[in-house]
Structure formats: C-alpha cells, structure tokens
Design a protein around this motif. Structure first.
Motif, short mmCIF file in Angstrom:
data_model
loop_
_atom_site.label_atom_id
_atom_site.label_comp_id
_atom_site.label_asym_id
_atom_site.label_seq_id
_atom_site.Cartn_x
_atom_site.Cartn_y
_atom_site.Cartn_z
N PRO A 49 14.38 -30.63 90.89
CA PRO A 49 13.13 -31.26 91.29
C PRO A 49 12.01 -31.04 90.27
O PRO A 49 11.90 -29.98 89.67
CB PRO A 49 12.77 -30.60 92.61
N VAL A 50 11.21 -32.09 90.07
CA VAL A 50 10.05 -32.05 89.20
C VAL A 50 8.82 -32.21 90.08
O VAL A 50 8.68 -33.23 90.76
CB VAL A 50 10.10 -33.18 88.14
N LYS A 51 7.95 -31.20 90.07
CA LYS A 51 6.76 -31.24 90.93
C LYS A 51 5.62 -31.96 90.22
O LYS A 51 5.32 -31.68 89.07
CB LYS A 51 6.33 -29.82 91.30
N THR A 52 5.01 -32.92 90.94
CA THR A 52 3.79 -33.59 90.47
C THR A 52 2.80 -33.59 91.63
O THR A 52 3.11 -33.12 92.73
CB THR A 52 4.06 -35.06 90.05
N GLN A 53 1.64 -34.20 91.40
CA GLN A 53 0.65 -34.30 92.48
C GLN A 53 1.15 -35.14 93.65
O GLN A 53 0.60 -35.08 94.74
CB GLN A 53 -0.65 -34.90 91.93
N PHE A 54 2.21 -35.91 93.45
CA PHE A 54 2.73 -36.79 94.50
C PHE A 54 3.80 -36.13 95.36
O PHE A 54 4.12 -36.61 96.43
CB PHE A 54 3.30 -38.08 93.88
N GLY A 55 4.40 -35.06 94.87
CA GLY A 55 5.47 -34.39 95.58
C GLY A 55 6.54 -33.95 94.61
O GLY A 55 6.26 -33.60 93.46
N TYR A 56 7.79 -33.99 95.06
CA TYR A 56 8.93 -33.53 94.26
C TYR A 56 9.82 -34.72 93.93
O TYR A 56 10.22 -35.47 94.82
CB TYR A 56 9.72 -32.47 95.01
N HIS A 57 10.13 -34.86 92.66
CA HIS A 57 10.93 -35.99 92.19
C HIS A 57 12.31 -35.53 91.71
O HIS A 57 12.43 -34.49 91.08
CB HIS A 57 10.27 -36.64 90.96
N LEU A 58 13.29 -36.37 91.98
CA LEU A 58 14.55 -36.32 91.25
C LEU A 58 14.48 -37.52 90.32
O LEU A 58 14.16 -38.62 90.75
CB LEU A 58 15.75 -36.46 92.19
N ILE A 59 14.75 -37.30 89.06
CA ILE A 59 14.57 -38.34 88.05
C ILE A 59 15.87 -38.55 87.29
O ILE A 59 16.50 -37.59 86.86
CB ILE A 59 13.47 -37.93 87.04
N GLU A 60 16.22 -39.81 87.13
CA GLU A 60 17.36 -40.16 86.27
C GLU A 60 16.87 -41.15 85.23
O GLU A 60 16.41 -42.24 85.58
CB GLU A 60 18.51 -40.78 87.06
N VAL A 61 16.96 -40.76 83.97
CA VAL A 61 16.62 -41.66 82.87
C VAL A 61 17.81 -42.59 82.70
O VAL A 61 18.93 -42.14 82.44
CB VAL A 61 16.34 -40.88 81.57
N THR A 62 17.59 -43.90 82.86
CA THR A 62 18.69 -44.85 82.76
C THR A 62 18.83 -45.44 81.35
O THR A 62 19.90 -45.89 80.98
CB THR A 62 18.55 -45.97 83.80
N ALA A 63 17.74 -45.42 80.57
CA ALA A 63 17.79 -45.89 79.18
C ALA A 63 16.54 -45.37 78.46
O ALA A 63 15.51 -45.16 79.08
CB ALA A 63 17.81 -47.42 79.14
N ARG A 64 16.69 -45.19 77.14
CA ARG A 64 15.53 -44.77 76.36
C ARG A 64 15.69 -45.23 74.92
O ARG A 64 16.78 -45.14 74.36
CB ARG A 64 15.34 -43.25 76.41
N GLN A 65 14.60 -45.74 74.35
CA GLN A 65 14.55 -46.08 72.93
C GLN A 65 13.46 -45.19 72.34
O GLN A 65 12.32 -45.23 72.80
CB GLN A 65 14.15 -47.54 72.72
N ASP A 66 13.82 -44.39 71.35
CA ASP A 66 12.82 -43.50 70.74
C ASP A 66 12.15 -44.15 69.55
O ASP A 66 12.62 -45.08 69.00
CB ASP A 66 13.48 -42.18 70.33
#
Length: 93
Positions: free
Chosen positions: A76-93
């Motif tokens: 979990p990643v905590k932000t001001q909104f709550g706790y997130h599970l995050i999956e990066v589906t694609a990325r271009q650097d």
C-alpha cells in the motif's frame, strides 16, 4: 517527456489494502477487485487511470509510478486520499 499508464485500487485502510494485495498475488483479477472495492471513481473502469505525465498525480503516487517495475502491484501507498495499490501498466521514459 516521460509518460505512464497505471491502474489502482483506493481504500481507506492499510489493512484492507494489504488484504486486497494478497488476493491479487494469489491470482485474483485486479480490475474486478477495483470495481468491487475501490473508493475512487476510476474503480468503475477497473482502476484504470489512463496515461499521464510526472506531476499530474500526488507526489507519493508519482514516485511509485515513475520508478516501479511494470505489471507488479505496488503498495500500500499512503496519500491524502487513503491507501493505494498501484500497478504500472506501461511507461515511456
């Protein structure tokens, strides 16, 4: 310019986020869990946030999206909104 696509599940507690992460790791469908549990409107689309650049999301979220490996659930990643599970589906650097 860097761009990423990601999906997430937003819940109010770290315990709930950990419980859902365990379900994903056991083979549950991320999108179905997002539809059933996410408090973010994106939950209706299976948690899909589409494509975005650095600085468009809150800093804690951004850091994960632009550094984590793709197709691996983070959190979990905590932000001001709550706790997130995050999956990066694609990325271009």
């Amino acid at each position: 310019m860097a761009k990423a696509s990601a999906r997430h599940i937003l819940v109010s507690s770290e315990d709930k986020a950990n419980e859902l992460k365990a379900q994903v790791e056991a083979g549950a469908d991320f999108a179905e869990l997002a539809k059933a549990h996410s408090t973010c409107p994106s939950g209706r689309q299976g948690g899909d946030l589409g494509s975005f650049g650095p600085g468009q999301m809150v800093p804690e979220f951004d850091t994960v999206v632009f550094s984590a490996p793709t197709h691996v659930v983070q959190g979990p990643v905590k932000t001001q909104f709550g706790y997130h599970l995050i999956e990066v589906t694609a990325r271009q650097d």
